[in-house]
Design a protein around this motif. Sequence first.
Motif, short mmCIF file in Angstrom:
data_model
loop_
_atom_site.label_atom_id
_atom_site.label_comp_id
_atom_site.label_asym_id
_atom_site.label_seq_id
_atom_site.Cartn_x
_atom_site.Cartn_y
_atom_site.Cartn_z
N GLY A 107 0.83 -1.20 0.00
CA GLY A 107 0.00 0.00 0.00
C GLY A 107 0.86 1.25 0.00
N ALA A 108 0.23 2.37 -0.21
CA ALA A 108 0.94 3.66 -0.20
C ALA A 108 0.42 4.50 0.95
CB ALA A 108 0.73 4.39 -1.52
N SER A 109 1.35 5.17 1.64
CA SER A 109 0.99 6.04 2.74
C SER A 109 1.67 7.38 2.55
CB SER A 109 1.44 5.45 4.08
OG SER A 109 0.80 4.23 4.33
N GLU A 110 0.98 8.44 2.90
CA GLU A 110 1.57 9.76 2.82
C GLU A 110 2.62 9.90 3.92
OE1 GLU A 110 0.12 14.30 1.96
OE2 GLU A 110 -1.32 12.89 2.83
N CYS A 111 3.70 10.60 3.61
CA CYS A 111 4.79 10.73 4.59
C CYS A 111 5.27 12.17 4.71
CB CYS A 111 5.94 9.79 4.26
SG CYS A 111 6.68 10.06 2.65
N VAL A 112 4.34 13.07 4.93
CA VAL A 112 4.70 14.46 5.18
C VAL A 112 4.28 14.83 6.59
CG1 VAL A 112 4.63 15.21 2.78
CG2 VAL A 112 2.57 15.31 4.14
N ASP A 113 5.07 15.69 7.20
CA ASP A 113 4.77 16.18 8.54
C ASP A 113 4.15 17.56 8.38
OD1 ASP A 113 4.89 17.43 11.07
OD2 ASP A 113 6.49 16.06 11.69
N ASP A 114 2.85 17.65 8.58
CA ASP A 114 2.14 18.91 8.40
C ASP A 114 2.57 19.97 9.40
OD1 ASP A 114 0.58 17.98 6.24
OD2 ASP A 114 -0.83 17.03 7.62
N GLU A 115 3.00 19.54 10.56
CA GLU A 115 3.37 20.50 11.61
C GLU A 115 4.62 21.29 11.24
OE1 GLU A 115 4.75 20.35 16.24
OE2 GLU A 115 3.15 18.98 15.60
N ILE A 116 5.65 20.57 10.77
CA ILE A 116 6.90 21.26 10.41
C ILE A 116 7.06 21.45 8.90
CG2 ILE A 116 8.12 20.59 12.51
CD1 ILE A 116 9.48 18.37 10.90
N GLU A 117 6.08 20.99 8.15
CA GLU A 117 6.03 21.15 6.70
C GLU A 117 7.26 20.58 5.99
OE1 GLU A 117 5.03 25.25 5.85
OE2 GLU A 117 2.95 24.89 6.44
N LEU A 118 7.57 19.31 6.31
CA LEU A 118 8.67 18.59 5.68
C LEU A 118 8.27 17.14 5.43
CD1 LEU A 118 11.66 19.80 7.89
CD2 LEU A 118 11.19 20.47 5.53
N ILE A 119 9.02 16.48 4.55
CA ILE A 119 8.87 15.04 4.40
C ILE A 119 9.46 14.40 5.65
CG2 ILE A 119 9.57 13.02 3.06
CD1 ILE A 119 9.69 14.85 0.61
N GLU A 120 8.82 13.36 6.16
CA GLU A 120 9.27 12.71 7.39
C GLU A 120 10.65 12.08 7.19
OE1 GLU A 120 6.08 10.00 8.15
OE2 GLU A 120 4.79 11.58 8.95
N ASN A 121 11.61 12.52 7.99
CA ASN A 121 12.98 12.03 7.89
C ASN A 121 13.08 10.52 8.10
OD1 ASN A 121 14.18 14.49 7.36
ND2 ASN A 121 14.50 14.96 9.51
N GLU A 122 12.25 9.99 9.00
CA GLU A 122 12.33 8.56 9.30
C GLU A 122 12.06 7.72 8.06
OE1 GLU A 122 10.07 10.60 10.90
OE2 GLU A 122 11.32 11.06 12.64
N VAL A 123 11.16 8.17 7.21
CA VAL A 123 10.83 7.43 6.00
C VAL A 123 12.02 7.45 5.04
CG1 VAL A 123 9.30 7.34 4.00
CG2 VAL A 123 8.37 7.87 6.25
N ILE A 124 12.63 8.62 4.88
CA ILE A 124 13.80 8.73 4.01
C ILE A 124 14.94 7.87 4.56
CG2 ILE A 124 15.56 10.32 3.13
CD1 ILE A 124 13.32 12.49 3.20
N ASP A 125 15.17 7.94 5.86
CA ASP A 125 16.23 7.15 6.48
C ASP A 125 15.97 5.66 6.31
OD1 ASP A 125 17.41 9.51 7.25
OD2 ASP A 125 16.73 9.39 9.34
N GLY A 126 14.72 5.24 6.47
CA GLY A 126 14.38 3.83 6.31
C GLY A 126 14.63 3.35 4.89
N ALA A 127 14.28 4.17 3.91
CA ALA A 127 14.52 3.81 2.51
C ALA A 127 16.02 3.72 2.24
CB ALA A 127 13.86 4.83 1.59
N SER A 128 16.78 4.64 2.77
CA SER A 128 18.24 4.63 2.59
C SER A 128 18.85 3.37 3.19
CB SER A 128 18.87 5.87 3.22
OG SER A 128 18.44 7.03 2.58
#
Length: 59
Positions: free
Chosen positions: A15-36
Amino acid sequence: MRFNLLKAYYIHNGGASECVDDEIELIENEVIDGASEAIRKEFDDILAIKMENQKDDAN
């Protein structure tokens, strides 16, 4: 770029899930780190297979 126009998703368990943090207006670092980390592990596995094959070819 306006944050409200940004969309970022990650694929997980079919499935696909959105991975943006609306509070700080950034892509969630944890998702990027997990992909890396996943990419690094796959690369290491492929490199180990290649090295083993080269060792076998030398014998």
